[in-house]
Scaffold this active site. Structure first.
Site, PDB file in Angstrom:
ATOM      1  N   GLU A  62       0.812  -1.216   0.000  1.00  0.00           N
ATOM      2  CA  GLU A  62       0.000   0.000   0.000  1.00  0.00           C
ATOM      3  C   GLU A  62       0.845   1.265   0.000  1.00  0.00           C
ATOM      4  OE1 GLU A  62      -2.557  -3.311   1.014  1.00  0.00           O
ATOM      5  OE2 GLU A  62      -0.645  -2.667   1.862  1.00  0.00           O
ATOM      6  N   HIS A 131     -10.630  -5.286   8.497  1.00  0.00           N
ATOM      7  CA  HIS A 131     -11.492  -5.223   7.319  1.00  0.00           C
ATOM      8  C   HIS A 131     -12.762  -4.412   7.584  1.00  0.00           C
ATOM      9  CE1 HIS A 131      -8.900  -8.594   6.328  1.00  0.00           C
ATOM     10  NE2 HIS A 131      -9.398  -8.641   5.107  1.00  0.00           N
TER      11      HIS A 131
END
Length: 328
Positions: A62, A131
């Site tokens: 990321e 998540h």
């Protein structure tokens, strides 16, 4: 798409197709966005339509994704980065805070950073740790970043197109719980929606419900339940958390005199606190009751068996509405 209607994730896909057709400088990159079409299939079909040079499958990195996008944006491309889940975006924070948000200021306008970082947000899909986060306040605090959260397919389409057009970085959070809920008609007409405006979804005179993202769904449910009792609630979707459209919020609360703010993020230091503080500065003499906030507790999102106790529900919103309506 089915019966001419689109879910929120399909509307995102529709907007991406539209943007890439209209502007060859728009590129999409992220983990599994090409061959697999994204973890939620938001980028389905883009690789086939626009080729591997404009739809880039990347490593699981990321920080690299954010840095690469900033370089692309500074040199004339319009990158749209997908981070698979909000809980994975923190590795990209260094680049967002130190570079993307500051590029225009640092170069005194010589360079800008027209990038969009998309990521799913929120709980409600029975996902594991990292998540289900709703940490939008972290990004809304950063000068130079726009923070956008759509709550319907039509707004996802129009706001994403506007975000891609924006000359500065936009963080675009997509409520996972709404991805496949309530398909709606969406015209693929390329119409952009204003990034810095709230949307009044329901007019009312007795109290104002302020929300964004997935919590808009429960706010509308609460307003419908109140209407059955003869209570007229105005529902406002904030949509753009940074910058805030305080004028629309102020006008609504001046009219109703009561306000309940609803969000999925933990209560402390959240965007709801900023909205409440700003409204107190602007409309205190017009308030008929203290502003109430309905939010998640200050704990990490739990595993799915406890999500129903963690997420603010319609009953929690109605209880807060009772508090402001009963205030002497």
């Amino acid at each position: 798409m089915s019966n001419g209607k689109y879910t929120l994730v399909e509307a995102v896909n529709l907007a991406l197709h539209r943007a890439m057709r209209d502007d060859e400088n728009v590129v999409v990159l992220g983990e599994d966005v090409g061959v697999n079409g994204g973890v939620f299939r938001a980028t389905l079909g883009l690789r086939e339509a626009f080729g591997f040079k404009r739809v880039l499958d990347t490593p699981l990195a990321e920080a690299m994704l954010a840095g690469l996008a900033i370089g692309m944006a500074a040199q004339g491309l319009r990158p749209v980065v997908e981070i698979q889940f909000m809980g994975f975006v923190y590795a990209a924070m260094e680049h967002l805070v130190s570079h993307a948000s500051r590029l225009r200021n640092r170069t005194r306008g010589r360079l800008s950073c027209p990038m969009v970082l998309r990521t799913p947000m929120g709980a409600g899909i029975r996902a594991p740790e990292h998540h289900s986060e709703s940490t939008e306040a972290l990004f809304a605090h950063i000068p130079g970043l726009r923070v956008v959260v759509p709550s319907s397919p039509a707004r996802a389409y129009g706001l994403l197109l506007a975000a891609i057009d924006d000359p500065d970085p936009v963080v675009f959070f997509e409520p996972t719980r709404l991805y496949r809920m309530n398909p709606q008609p969406v015209a693929d007409d390329g119409r952009r929606l204003p990034l810095d405006s709230c949307f009044t979804l329901r007019e009312g005179r007795d109290l104002t419900l302020v929300s964004w993202g997935a919590s808009v769904h429960e706010s509308l449910q609460a307003a419908a339940a109140l209407a059955e009792r003869g209570i007229d609630a105005e529902v406002i979707d904030v949509a753009c958390l940074k910058p805030l459209d305080l004028d629309t919020l102020e006008a609504s609360v001046r009219k109703t005199g009561r306000c309940v703010i609803v969000h999925e993020a933990p209560k402390s230091c959240a965007v709801g606190a900023e909205i409440a503080a700003s409204l107190y500065e602007r409309v205190l003499p017009d308030l008929q009751a203290p502003i109430q906030r309905v939010a998640a507790p200050d704990i990490p999102p739990p595993l799915y068996r406890l999500e129903q106790f963690y997420l603010p529900g319609t009953g929690d919103i109605l209880a807060a509405c009772e508090t402001v309506l009963d205030y002497a």
